[in-house]
Design an enzyme around this catalytic site. Structure first.
Site, PDB file in Angstrom:
ATOM      1  CB  CYS A 192     -38.145  45.311  53.208  1.00  8.20           C
ATOM      2  SG  CYS A 192     -37.081  43.898  53.493  1.00  8.20           S
TER       3      CYS A 192
ATOM      4  CG  HIS B  83     -40.274  45.015  57.644  1.00  9.50           C
ATOM      5  ND1 HIS B  83     -41.091  44.858  56.553  1.00  9.50           N
ATOM      6  CD2 HIS B  83     -39.190  44.236  57.403  1.00  9.50           C
ATOM      7  CE1 HIS B  83     -40.552  44.007  55.707  1.00  9.50           C
ATOM      8  NE2 HIS B  83     -39.387  43.614  56.198  1.00  9.50           N
TER       9      HIS B  83
ATOM     10  CD  GLU C 114     -44.033  46.658  57.249  1.00 11.45           C
ATOM     11  OE1 GLU C 114     -43.291  47.638  57.447  1.00 11.45           O
ATOM     12  OE2 GLU C 114     -43.745  45.749  56.460  1.00 11.45           O
TER      13      GLU C 114
ATOM     14  N   GLY D 126     -74.082  35.235  65.355  1.00 12.28           N
ATOM     15  CA  GLY D 126     -73.803  35.662  66.726  1.00 12.28           C
ATOM     16  C   GLY D 126     -72.397  36.226  66.834  1.00 12.28           C
TER      17      GLY D 126
ATOM     18  CB  SER E 169     -72.866  37.584  60.782  1.00 12.19           C
ATOM     19  OG  SER E 169     -72.958  37.097  62.094  1.00 12.19           O
TER      20      SER E 169
ATOM     21  NE  ARG F 248     -62.779  23.289  59.226  1.00 15.62           N
ATOM     22  CZ  ARG F 248     -61.885  22.775  60.059  1.00 15.62           C
ATOM     23  NH1 ARG F 248     -61.547  21.503  59.964  1.00 15.62           N
ATOM     24  NH2 ARG F 248     -61.339  23.512  61.004  1.00 15.62           N
TER      25      ARG F 248
ATOM     26  CG  ASP G 183     -64.866   6.732 100.014  1.00 15.77           C
ATOM     27  OD1 ASP G 183     -63.888   7.490 100.126  1.00 15.77           O
ATOM     28  OD2 ASP G 183     -65.683   6.507 100.937  1.00 15.77           O
TER      29      ASP G 183
HETATM   30  P1  XMP Z   1     -56.572  27.431  62.853  1.00 21.21           P
HETATM   31  O1  XMP Z   1     -57.120  26.259  63.597  1.00 21.21           O
HETATM   32  O2  XMP Z   1     -56.580  27.250  61.364  1.00 21.21           O
HETATM   33  O3  XMP Z   1     -57.577  28.621  63.175  1.00 21.21           O
HETATM   34  O4  XMP Z   1     -55.232  27.866  63.361  1.00 21.21           O
HETATM   35  C1  XMP Z   1     -57.382  29.971  62.844  1.00 21.21           C
HETATM   36  C2  XMP Z   1     -58.691  30.683  63.081  1.00 21.21           C
HETATM   37  O5  XMP Z   1     -59.700  30.185  62.190  1.00 21.21           O
HETATM   38  C3  XMP Z   1     -60.802  29.668  62.914  1.00 21.21           C
HETATM   39  N1  XMP Z   1     -61.293  28.461  62.232  1.00 21.21           N
HETATM   40  C4  XMP Z   1     -62.427  28.402  61.510  1.00 21.21           C
HETATM   41  N2  XMP Z   1     -63.348  29.339  61.247  1.00 21.21           N
HETATM   42  N3  XMP Z   1     -64.574  27.757  59.985  1.00 21.21           N
HETATM   43  C5  XMP Z   1     -64.430  29.014  60.493  1.00 21.21           C
HETATM   44  O6  XMP Z   1     -65.304  29.847  60.268  1.00 21.21           O
HETATM   45  C6  XMP Z   1     -63.681  26.766  60.189  1.00 21.21           C
HETATM   46  O7  XMP Z   1     -63.843  25.652  59.714  1.00 21.21           O
HETATM   47  C7  XMP Z   1     -62.548  27.110  61.008  1.00 21.21           C
HETATM   48  N4  XMP Z   1     -61.470  26.409  61.419  1.00 21.21           N
HETATM   49  C8  XMP Z   1     -60.716  27.262  62.179  1.00 21.21           C
HETATM   50  C9  XMP Z   1     -60.266  29.372  64.293  1.00 21.21           C
HETATM   51  O8  XMP Z   1     -61.313  29.370  65.250  1.00 21.21           O
HETATM   52  C10 XMP Z   1     -59.259  30.482  64.479  1.00 21.21           C
HETATM   53  O9  XMP Z   1     -59.895  31.674  64.877  1.00 21.21           O
END
Ligand code: XMP
Length: 530
Positions: free
Chosen positions: A77, A171, A173, A227, A231, A299, A467
């Site tokens: 491209c 493309h 790919e 989990g 990791s 967060r 009910d």
């Molecule tokens: P969004 O909501 O941005 O999610 O469309 C895209 C992918 O990212 C994950 N996600 C997170 N992963 N910490 C993480 O480790 C976060 O704060 C977080 N926020 C979103 C989400 O589960 C999806 O797989």
């Protein structure tokens, strides 16, 4: 190695993936890379697509030295246009952007020209391809000839008369070009002559040796496990390399899935033999989250608290190591390294020539860890894509259900409880989520879905049970299919599966009387609700 120069196309990483699927090692680098700075000599170079036009003032251009290296080059491209531009061809804007399927004719064109012409499409014939471009070649560069055309692009594929330089407007790919991977195969295998030695079997051996080498005979490594696939695979790999000198730490933050900490402990510690400590810090996390609704605050609190708890646990491991060292003899050294499960897409993101893309959500939860702890970073997965990590996991005997596991965000259920996070709310969501996933697995749909989870809404709705009128919370179910989570589409469930899930959740989870299904794609929505 194939060098892929990234001019900023959203598909650049897919070129890298396709090469690797052909068992050829490929590295993506910014298009501004200087050939003299490379730490390897590529066997071939691929130029990616780009949102730019070659004549833009700020258009990115490759180091001209690529054309004198004596290795084959394939421009895709914008890559074709860049190659033509460098070789004095002309590029023009299409009357209308061409976006979608096209049929490329390759069969009746190459007759009479040099044999290298056929090499790129050898044995493939005319094929359906995916186009996405606003510019196209309008005048051939000297010493090039046409090897493929479509109805609207007379120069859809070109090749140099004597050098192994190729350009294609489509493309190969993307999966919408069904034979695209074969075109890439013709280039990297037949034209560049790459060896097919990029396999996870080879990777394990080399990576274990590399880890042993950089860690030396003494010194410990610590790392967090969640989990999740990355990791777990990273931890198992470290364990294979240095045994008990690797310490895994799992922090129970109170917003994990139902029985998660217990299950991870059993699998990693008991089944896989990894040296693991599970720290129950749920009280601390939940107390700090009290009353907080803003997702970015959630967060941040979870990220910071995680660092506090992890550091405290690391200090304990370091103190024990020091005590052991004083005793002499069998000392395994001090804690020197921090393991991170960074994957290749994160590496790509951080090396992009445009700089990292805009932050919509702050996904990287443990960013602050390193600066504080004065540890050196070890990232055994940094060359791998997710599907490669999964293949590696299978080879390391990690159980199949875990290897196939959907991603789970670091801030866990806290970003799936839309209101304030309390133990009661967590319990409701854990139960609903567990039923949802169990039924998806029972219906054999888990592996068709990229990510599925339940969300607990902070609103109450009216229902009727026996009910009695009820006034309880609403669960939203989300399931998406996605290649890379940059875009995603909602999953179409068979109705009877949804019916069973809804009926079980409303019957079995007290506090919920209504279940809805989220039918939004990304964009404009995101995968998570927060
Ligand atoms: P969004 O909501 O941005 O999610 O469309 C895209 C992918 O990212 C994950 N996600 C997170 N992963 N910490 C993480 O480790 C976060 O704060 C977080 N926020 C979103 C989400 O589960 C999806 O797989």
């Amino acid at each position: 190695t194939i060098l892929i120069l990234d001019f900023g196309s959203q598909y650049s990483h897919l070129i890298t993936r396709r090469c690797r699927e052909l068992n050829v090692y490929a590295e993506l680098m910014p298009c501004t890379t200087k050939i003299s700075d490379l730490h390897f000599k590529p066997k071939g170079i691929i130029l990616s697509g780009s949102p730019y036009s070659v004549y833009d003032d700020d258009a990115p251009h490759a180091d001209p030295a690529i054309y004198t290296l004596g290795v084959p080059i394939l421009g895709i491209c914008y890559g074709l246009q860049e190659m033509a531009y460098h070789n004095k061809g002309k590029i023009a804007q299409c009357n209308h952007r061409e976006y979608g399927f096209a049929q490329v004719e390759v069969s009746k064109i190459g007759e009479g020209s040099s044999s290298s012409v056929d090499a790129l499409f050898e044995g493939l014939g005319d094929m359906q391809v995916w186009m996405s471009h606003g510019d196209q070649l309008s005048e051939m560069p000297p010493n090039f000839h046409i090897i493929g055309r479509t109805q609207s692009a007379p120069y859809a594929a070109i090749a140099h008369d004597s050098k192994p330089f190729y350009g294609i407007q489509f493309h190969p790919e993307v999966t919408h070009s069904p034979r695209g991977k074969e075109v890439i195969g013709r280039f990297v295998l037949n034209i560049c002559g790459c060896r097919t030695n990029w396999t996870m079997e080879e990777f394990i051996g080399k990576e274990i040796a590399r880890i042993r080498d950089i860690c030396g005979p003494k010194g410990r490594v610590i790392g967090a496990v969640s989990g999740g696939v990355d990791s777990t695979v990273a931890a198992k790999l470290m364990h294979e390399a240095i045994g008990d000198r690797f310490h895994a730490i799992m922090v129970d933050n109170g917003v994990l899935r139902l029985n998660e900490a217990k299950q991870v402990n059993e699998m990693l510690n008991k089944d896989l033999g990894v040296n693991l400590t599970v720290v129950d810090a749920s009280d601390l996390f939940l107390s700090r989250l009290e009353g907080v609704e803003d997702p970015e605050k959630k967060r941040k609190i979870i990220g910071n608290t995680f660092i506090n708890v992890f550091e405290e646990e690391a200090a304990k491991i370091e103190a024990a190591a020091e005590a052991e060292e004083k005793k002499g003899a069998e000392a395994k050294g001090r804690v020197e390294w921090l393991l991170q499960g960074t994957l290749y897409p994160d590496v790509i993101e951080s090396i992009s020539f445009k700089g990292p893309s805009a932050t919509i959500k702050t996904h990287h939860n443990v960013g602050g860890l390193l600066a504080d702890m004065k540890l050196k970073l070890i990232e055994p997965l940094r060359e791998l894509f997710k599907d490669e990590v999964r293949a590696l996991g299978r080879l390391l005997s990690i159980p199949a259900p875990l290897v196939q596991r959907h991603p789970f965000p670091g801030p866990g259920l806290a970003i799936r409880i839309l209101g304030p996070v309390t133990r009661e709310q967590v319990k409701i969501l854990q139960q609903a989520d567990s039923i949802y996933i169990e039924e998806i697995r029972n219906a054999n749909l888990y592996n068709q879905i990229s990510q599925a989870f339940a969300v607990l809404l902070p609103v109450k709705a009216v229902g009727v049970m026996g009910d009695k009128r009820t006034y309880e919370q609403v669960i939203a179910l989300r399931a998406v299919q996605s290649e890379d989570f940059m875009t995603a589409d909602w999953y179409v469930f068979p109705p009877e599966v949804l019916r069973r899930i809804s009926s079980r959740i409303t019957n079995e989870v007290s506090g919920v009387n209504r279940v809805t299904y989220d039918i939004s794609s990304k964009p404009p929505s995101t995968v998570e609700w927060l």
